[in-house]
Design an enzyme around this catalytic site. Structure first.
Site, PDB file in Angstrom:
ATOM      1  N   GLU A 182      37.562 -31.160   4.021  1.00 23.89           N
ATOM      2  CA  GLU A 182      38.903 -30.629   4.321  1.00 23.89           C
ATOM      3  C   GLU A 182      38.968 -29.123   4.151  1.00 23.89           C
ATOM      4  O   GLU A 182      39.724 -28.620   3.315  1.00 23.89           O
ATOM      5  CB  GLU A 182      39.920 -31.247   3.361  1.00 23.89           C
ATOM      6  CG  GLU A 182      40.162 -32.693   3.560  1.00 23.89           C
ATOM      7  CD  GLU A 182      40.959 -33.276   2.395  1.00 23.89           C
ATOM      8  OE1 GLU A 182      41.299 -32.541   1.444  1.00 23.89           O
ATOM      9  OE2 GLU A 182      41.232 -34.470   2.451  1.00 23.89           O
ATOM     10  N   GLY A 187      40.066 -25.356   4.555  1.00 19.91           N
ATOM     11  CA  GLY A 187      41.196 -24.572   5.061  1.00 19.91           C
ATOM     12  C   GLY A 187      40.709 -23.150   5.293  1.00 19.91           C
ATOM     13  O   GLY A 187      40.443 -22.717   6.410  1.00 19.91           O
ATOM     14  N   ARG A 221      49.329 -13.218  -1.124  1.00 19.98           N
ATOM     15  CA  ARG A 221      48.118 -13.482  -1.906  1.00 19.98           C
ATOM     16  C   ARG A 221      47.777 -12.361  -2.913  1.00 19.98           C
ATOM     17  O   ARG A 221      47.443 -12.657  -4.056  1.00 19.98           O
ATOM     18  CB  ARG A 221      46.914 -13.749  -0.991  1.00 19.98           C
ATOM     19  CG  ARG A 221      47.103 -14.964  -0.081  1.00 19.98           C
ATOM     20  CD  ARG A 221      45.820 -15.417   0.584  1.00 19.98           C
ATOM     21  NE  ARG A 221      44.951 -16.094  -0.335  1.00 19.98           N
ATOM     22  CZ  ARG A 221      43.890 -15.579  -0.901  1.00 19.98           C
ATOM     23  NH1 ARG A 221      43.520 -14.341  -0.605  1.00 19.98           N
ATOM     24  NH2 ARG A 221      43.165 -16.254  -1.754  1.00 19.98           N
ATOM     25  N   CYS A 252      61.324  -4.749  -2.419  1.00 19.49           N
ATOM     26  CA  CYS A 252      61.791  -4.110  -3.643  1.00 19.49           C
ATOM     27  C   CYS A 252      61.246  -4.812  -4.876  1.00 19.49           C
ATOM     28  O   CYS A 252      61.978  -5.429  -5.662  1.00 19.49           O
ATOM     29  CB  CYS A 252      63.305  -4.013  -3.626  1.00 19.49           C
ATOM     30  SG  CYS A 252      63.805  -2.800  -2.408  1.00 19.49           S
TER      31      CYS A 252
HETATM   32  N1  LLP Z   1      42.356 -30.328   0.640  1.00 14.93           N
HETATM   33  C1  LLP Z   1      43.357 -30.369  -0.250  1.00 14.93           C
HETATM   34  C2  LLP Z   1      43.833 -31.664  -0.731  1.00 14.93           C
HETATM   35  C3  LLP Z   1      43.951 -29.173  -0.690  1.00 14.93           C
HETATM   36  O1  LLP Z   1      44.945 -29.214  -1.564  1.00 14.93           O
HETATM   37  C4  LLP Z   1      43.486 -27.943  -0.183  1.00 14.93           C
HETATM   38  C5  LLP Z   1      44.073 -26.682  -0.600  1.00 14.93           C
HETATM   39  C6  LLP Z   1      42.439 -27.940   0.750  1.00 14.93           C
HETATM   40  C7  LLP Z   1      41.881 -29.167   1.135  1.00 14.93           C
HETATM   41  C8  LLP Z   1      41.877 -26.686   1.373  1.00 14.93           C
HETATM   42  O2  LLP Z   1      41.353 -25.771   0.455  1.00 14.93           O
HETATM   43  P1  LLP Z   1      40.632 -24.442   1.019  1.00 14.93           P
HETATM   44  O3  LLP Z   1      39.424 -24.898   1.799  1.00 14.93           O
HETATM   45  O4  LLP Z   1      41.611 -23.742   1.898  1.00 14.93           O
HETATM   46  O5  LLP Z   1      40.276 -23.654  -0.187  1.00 14.93           O
HETATM   47  N2  LLP Z   1      47.201 -20.593  -1.417  1.00 14.93           N
HETATM   48  C9  LLP Z   1      45.926 -20.504  -2.104  1.00 14.93           C
HETATM   49  C10 LLP Z   1      45.045 -21.682  -1.832  1.00 14.93           C
HETATM   50  C11 LLP Z   1      45.718 -22.992  -2.186  1.00 14.93           C
HETATM   51  C12 LLP Z   1      44.900 -24.170  -1.790  1.00 14.93           C
HETATM   52  C13 LLP Z   1      45.710 -25.411  -1.890  1.00 14.93           C
HETATM   53  N3  LLP Z   1      44.999 -26.582  -1.499  1.00 14.93           N
HETATM   54  C14 LLP Z   1      45.237 -19.209  -1.699  1.00 14.93           C
HETATM   55  O6  LLP Z   1      45.788 -18.466  -0.868  1.00 14.93           O
HETATM   56  O7  LLP Z   1      44.174 -18.872  -2.220  1.00 14.93           O
END
Ligand code: LLP
Length: 410
Positions: A268, A270, A307, A337
């Site tokens: 998964e 992202g 971020r 602000c």
């Molecule tokens: N699968 C599940 C169940 C997740 O909760 C997440 C991310 C992913 C996959 C994907 O993770 P990735 O490959 O994107 O690291 N907003 C934060 C990251 C939060 C990730 C939340 N869950 C940031 O900007 O670093």
């Protein structure tokens, strides 16, 4: 020579012309980069039946979801709204994994009605699921393996204090619920965090699933989650996807042999798929000299890219308008602000008001975490696809800020 690392063009289209055509601030995504990241994962895991379930939350624009779909990926959705976006993008229900946390049972029921794969991480919801559906709807179980992993505390989710997953210390209760309702468990899932560098972490999570899997005779897949680390800083070490691929593939093949049949391996990602594809293009409103520092104030801020302020994340920035200027030290800040630092103490080629600044690695958790704070409008999004810059989300207008407000006649 403008460096390749700081591109002035995407697929031959100049970023300046995109800024001119669509205005600033604007998120620009390189479709080719998403496609090549998907291909890299497929190559790295070529030894197993791999299913990529892109973590929609990273960037959920429908056109981006379509790029993932066109490249043969599926999706992971964490809310019913993400499920609906994925359906709008053309994914079939069985290509969508629904991985909610702390949602109402009514929402889980809606997801069942859509026919997507359900992934549950909560014993009481699992019991309700059993009461309602028995063994008529297959379900995946999210396990919390109690592995500390991830770039910072806010994005580490596999440890013992995390709200996610069913703890490996609650397996007895888990088996009792499964037996009570004769649940049909077709998948096991772990996801321990984001920005995970070490290949061993993925193997460790996998080993927890392998050990457990023998107690589940009806499995179709094991889901290793996401979390691959991408390079934010120059010289950053990133997850070696081929190392993870070869280690996990070997272990998975051996597991399948012992299990007695071949399962699918799900991932998964992202960030890995979309982070580097994205650029936030902003314009310098002012260059402000104080006794201590030189601030570059741009027409954006933490409302568009949270971020840096939320996670102390480092995003590379560069001056698109004057790439060859004398380097000077700047703090690039937003117009919100609050302190609102986008990039602190950077050496950038000399900046004047009006210059275009590019913020890199803005594809993942950029627009998807944007807000209207300070009553500012969210930016437009542009996808460069087949050498054409295409608008995929209109810039918000003032009307968007007021359209849901109910103004009382006081
Ligand atoms: N699968 C599940 C169940 C997740 O909760 C997440 C991310 C992913 C996959 C994907 O993770 P990735 O490959 O994107 O690291 N907003 C934060 C990251 C939060 C990730 C939340 N869950 C940031 O900007 O670093």
């Amino acid at each position: 020579m403008p460096s390749v690392q700081n591109p002035s063009k995407i697929q031959g289209i100049s970023l300046k012309s995109i800024a001119l055509q669509f205005g600033t601030p604007v998120y620009v995504y390189d479709g080719d980069k998403i496609v090549s990241q998907i291909q890299a994962l497929k190559d790295a895991f070529s030894g197993v039946p791999l299913k990529i379930k892109y973590a929609t939350k990273a960037l959920s624009n429908i056109s981006i979801l379509k790029v993932v779909r066109a490249s043969g990926g599926g999706v992971d959705a964490v809310s019913i709204e993400e499920v609906r976006l994925c359906l709008l993008a053309g994914f079939l229900p069985n290509e969508i994994m629904y991985t909610p946390n702390c949602v109402s049972f009514e929402e889980v029921q809606q997801a069942v009605d859509f026919g997507v794969m359900i992934n549950l991480d909560n014993l009481s919801i699992l019991a309700q699921f059993g009461q309602t559906y028995g063994n008529t709807v297959p379900v995946c179980i999210r396990i919390n393996p109690h592995i500390m992993a991830g770039g910072n505390a806010k994005i580490s989710v596999g440890h013992i204090h995390s709200k996610f997953g069913i703890s490996i210390h609650q397996l007895e209760e888990l088996f009792a619920v499964i037996a009570d309702y004769k649940l049909l468990i077709t998948g096991l899932h772990v996801h321990t965090g984001s920005d995970i560098l070490d290949a061993e972490v993925f193997l460790k999570g996998g080993n927890v699933l392998f050990d457990l899997a023998f107690k589940f005779p009806d499995l179709k897949f094991l889901d290793f989650g996401g979390g691959f680390k991408v390079g934010y800083k120059p010289g950053d070490v990133t997850t070696d996807i081929f190392e993870v691929g070869s280690k996990v593939t070997a272990a998975f093949q051996e597991f399948c042999r012992q299990y007695g049949r071949e399962l699918e391996l799900w991932l998964e990602p992202g960030k890995f798929l979309v982070s580097e594809s994205g650029y936030l293009l902003v314009k310098t409103n002012v260059v402000k000299q104080t006794p201590q520092l030189t601030f570059v104030g741009v027409d954006s801020g933490l409302n568009h890219l949270i971020r840096p302020m939320l996670y102390d994340a480092y995003h590379e920035v560069y001056n698109l308008s004057n790439p060859e200027g004398n380097p000077k030290r700047y703090n690039v800040v937003g117009y919100i602000c609050e302190t609102d630092t986008l990039a602190a103490d950077r050496s950038l080629s000399e900046i004047s008001s009006g210059d275009l600044i590019v913020i890199k690695n803005a594809g993942a958790y950029g627009f998807s975490m944007a807000s209207n704070y300070n009553s500012r409008l969210r930016p437009a999004e542009v996808l460069v696809w087949k050498k054409e810059a295409k608008l995929i989300r209109k810039r918000e207008e003032f009307d968007d800020l007021v359209k849901n407000q109910v103004v009382l006649d006081l």
